[in-house]
Structure formats: C-alpha cells, structure tokens
Design an enzyme around this catalytic site. Sequence first.
Site, short mmCIF file in Angstrom:
data_model
loop_
_atom_site.label_atom_id
_atom_site.label_comp_id
_atom_site.label_asym_id
_atom_site.label_seq_id
_atom_site.Cartn_x
_atom_site.Cartn_y
_atom_site.Cartn_z
N HIS A 70 3.14 -38.37 -11.25
CA HIS A 70 2.18 -38.37 -12.33
C HIS A 70 2.51 -38.60 -13.75
O HIS A 70 3.54 -37.76 -13.93
CB HIS A 70 1.10 -37.25 -12.15
CG HIS A 70 0.55 -36.70 -10.75
ND1 HIS A 70 0.38 -35.57 -10.60
CD2 HIS A 70 0.27 -37.75 -9.97
CE1 HIS A 70 0.00 -35.55 -9.21
NE2 HIS A 70 -0.16 -36.82 -8.96
N TYR A 133 3.53 -24.95 -16.50
CA TYR A 133 3.67 -25.95 -17.62
C TYR A 133 2.82 -25.81 -18.84
O TYR A 133 1.82 -25.68 -18.47
CB TYR A 133 3.63 -27.42 -16.65
CG TYR A 133 2.33 -27.63 -16.12
CD1 TYR A 133 1.41 -28.38 -16.56
CD2 TYR A 133 2.51 -27.26 -14.59
CE1 TYR A 133 0.22 -28.78 -15.48
CE2 TYR A 133 1.38 -27.57 -13.78
CZ TYR A 133 0.56 -28.43 -14.46
OH TYR A 133 -0.59 -28.61 -13.52
#
Length: 468
Positions: A70, A133
Amino acid sequence: MTEYGKPLTVTATPIPGLVVCDLPVHGDARGWFKENWQREKMTSLGLPDFGPVQNNISFNDQVGTTRGIHAEPWDKWVSVATGRIFGAWVDLREGPTFGAVYTTELDPSKAIFVPRGVGNSYQTLTPDTAYTYLVNDHWSPDAAYSFLNLADENADIPWPIPLTDVEISAKDLTHPRLADVTPIPPRRILVIGANGQLGRALRAAYGNAPHIEYTDRSTLDLTSPDLATARRWRDYGTIINAAAYTKVDTAETPDGRRDAWTANVTGVAALARIATGNGITLVHVSSDYVYDGTLTRPYTETDPVCPLGVYGQTKAAGDAIAATVPRHYIIRTSWVIGDGPNFVRTMASLAERGIDPRVVDDQTGRLTFTSDIATGIRHLTDTTAPQGTYNLTSSGDPRSWADIARQVFTLTGHDPTRVTGVSTEDYFSTAKEPIAPRPRNSTLDLTKARNAGIPLTDATEHLRRYLA
C-alpha cells in the site's frame, strides 16, 4: 532476538527518502525500554521533522500474516513493539525511481521512515507480533492511494515465507501488477496571485504539470473563515504567494492603508497558519521597502528592517509572520519589471513619443525581472536549498532610476541626454496626493543567492533582451 545497546544511527536506502534507523534498546531481567520517536535526536541525524498526528498499532497473532503493498499520501514512521517482521518497500511515486525495491527485517531495535508514495508491506516472522506506525495525516476517503500486488514479478520480493503459505486478505490479492499501478503524484504546488506580473512568470517557470495549481483572489479568498477547509492541504508541498498590495503611494491613504494590511499581513498570516499546520513550504515575496535605505552598502538578509512608509511596514510585518513557518523562503527583491505596465515600458513609450522625462537620480538599486524571480524560486524549491531569507535581484552595478531611463533611451535608439535627473524632493514637489517615502539605497547583497546556485542575470543584458 532484539539487539540491545545499539547507538542511534540513520542509514539511507536505494529508495530516496526511505531511511532505516537503528534504535537504542535498553534491557534487563524486567524487559526492555526504547525511545520509539525522539524528535530532537532523530531530526539532528537527518530524519525529517514530519509532524505525526496519529499513532496506529497493528497486531498479528500468526506467523506469516502478510499485508500490502500500500502507498499512501502521507509519511509514516514504522517500528516494532514486539516480535519481528520482514518488510518490503516499493517506490510507487512518479519519477525515475518508480518500481525501486528495498527489503529488511524489523525488530524493536530498528525502525524505518516511509515517505509519502512509497508502498509498504509486512510479513510477520514470529507469533503475537505488534508494530506501530506514526503518520502525519488522518485517513481520508478523498486521499489518493496506490497499490501493488505482493507477487509482482518486477518487484520480485524475496518473501521469507512463500505467499502461497501465508494469510493474505482477499483485497490485497487483487492489487495490480506494476505496469498497471497508478503512480502517486508529487505533492501539489499552489501559486497564489497567478494572474499578476510575477504570477505570469511563475506560470512560465513551472508550466502546466498536473500537480501545479494556479489561483487568484477570485478562486481562493485568503480572508475567508473557510480557508482551512478550502483545499485538502496535506496534498500540498509548496505554496508560493505571489499576491500582494503594491500601490506604494495609495497605501498612504486611509483606504489604501486598510487594503495593504489586509493583503500583505492578514493574508500572509492565514497562509502561515495553513503552511505550519500541514507541513507546507511557504514561499513569500518581499521588498526592498522593508529598509529605510540609509546604509552606504548593499543590504544583507540579516540587516534589521526599518520601513519608512505604510507599504514597507506591511511587507515587514508579512516577513515576520512568514518567518514563523517552519519551512519557508522569504524572497526580498527590488524594482520589479515584468509583463505589464512598468517603469521600463513607460520610458520606452516616452522616448518613442518624443517626450523628455525628468527622472529621479538619488535612488539607487537594481532592476529585477520577474522571470529571474520565478527562476530563483524554482531553483530554491527544486534543490531544497537551506530555508530562510534570500535577496534576489538581477545582477550588475547599481544604478539610479535616471541611469536606467538613459539606458532605455539608448537601447531603443534615442538620445539619452533627453533624460534629466532630478532629486526625489523635486520630482514629487507638485504632487497633490500622498506620496510614500522611498529608500534611497535599494541595493541588495546577492552573496547568499549566488552561494545557493541561483542563476542571476545581468540587469543590463536582461534589459536589452526585454526591450528587444
């Protein structure tokens, strides 16, 4: 096994902007501790100050769980909280490195900065793995994403566990091959004031690439309370503010004073808030009028401002606001000549019509052609030169307005002695409207611009081409 005691280090990868970071992990019988993101230390080593706004955690209980590939329109800082993962990154941005691949393993002692547009994918190598993240934008259905198939033959990623033996979502299995991927475009560049003299020069310098956007006050109102939502600002990398109130004498009137402050201060403040909040580089164009012109040498970027009139005061205030933006360029220029009514065209017209002008001869400086300003701005932004304030004019010996008028007469085939030099006081002695005070010395030092590699055109040579 997590490696303890490593020094904090940063390592570049073959993908531009993709940076691996070794993290110090401190452990004992109780477990371990690390600073997952430490802005001051990490930015001092060259990591970008990317301004995260969200922290996400992904947990996988099975070995071999595979996600990706992605590419999102934001930056990410990816690290492991527990366990170990194999990571693969593919550059899906427009440009020469499109399709470049990098792989490595991550454990709690290693993190990676993933820039906007680089596709990321992860395969767990241990059970009960969690990775985190940080991202510098919130998820949006309107954002532009891109995807690549995990089994793409061109990427040829060496997955430790074959993809036929791992858990993959049905959606990830249907992602396209590299030949069919839609690249992530560059962050957008917005030029404000695009129909003015400098705006037209910026159009010529930047062209009509899809990521370049031109606007003026009819399509973007900087004083609107809805400015913060007028664009998806996280998609923009640079705002160039070429809009300004430049009627120097009218600014001394009540209406002009209001309009000058609105355009040159209130509007800049609105842009500064947008740029600061969204990590955008703000390019702000300033003026020699921020100085009083009393120095006997060229003005440097570090000389204190001391404006004489309202226009200069509004430009100095705008400079101070623009300087608060973490990423900014302030361009100080003088005596601007471009595509529109200006001093050079006026003198050429007078020469042709047989009119002998009286021209001020006690103000000195250099002409600056709008194409030079536009070229300089593009050079600074393209090369990511050190940010700050830059003097930017055409080069050559300083001259008075009367000297330049005589040059125009000569270059157009007329007698330069027809130009009579007069003092500023004499020139404006019969004026009926308010007249703004002018700096007598408008010469700007160009050392910093030259050191940055900005191409500077000799003013006389450019004047010759302009008149031709």
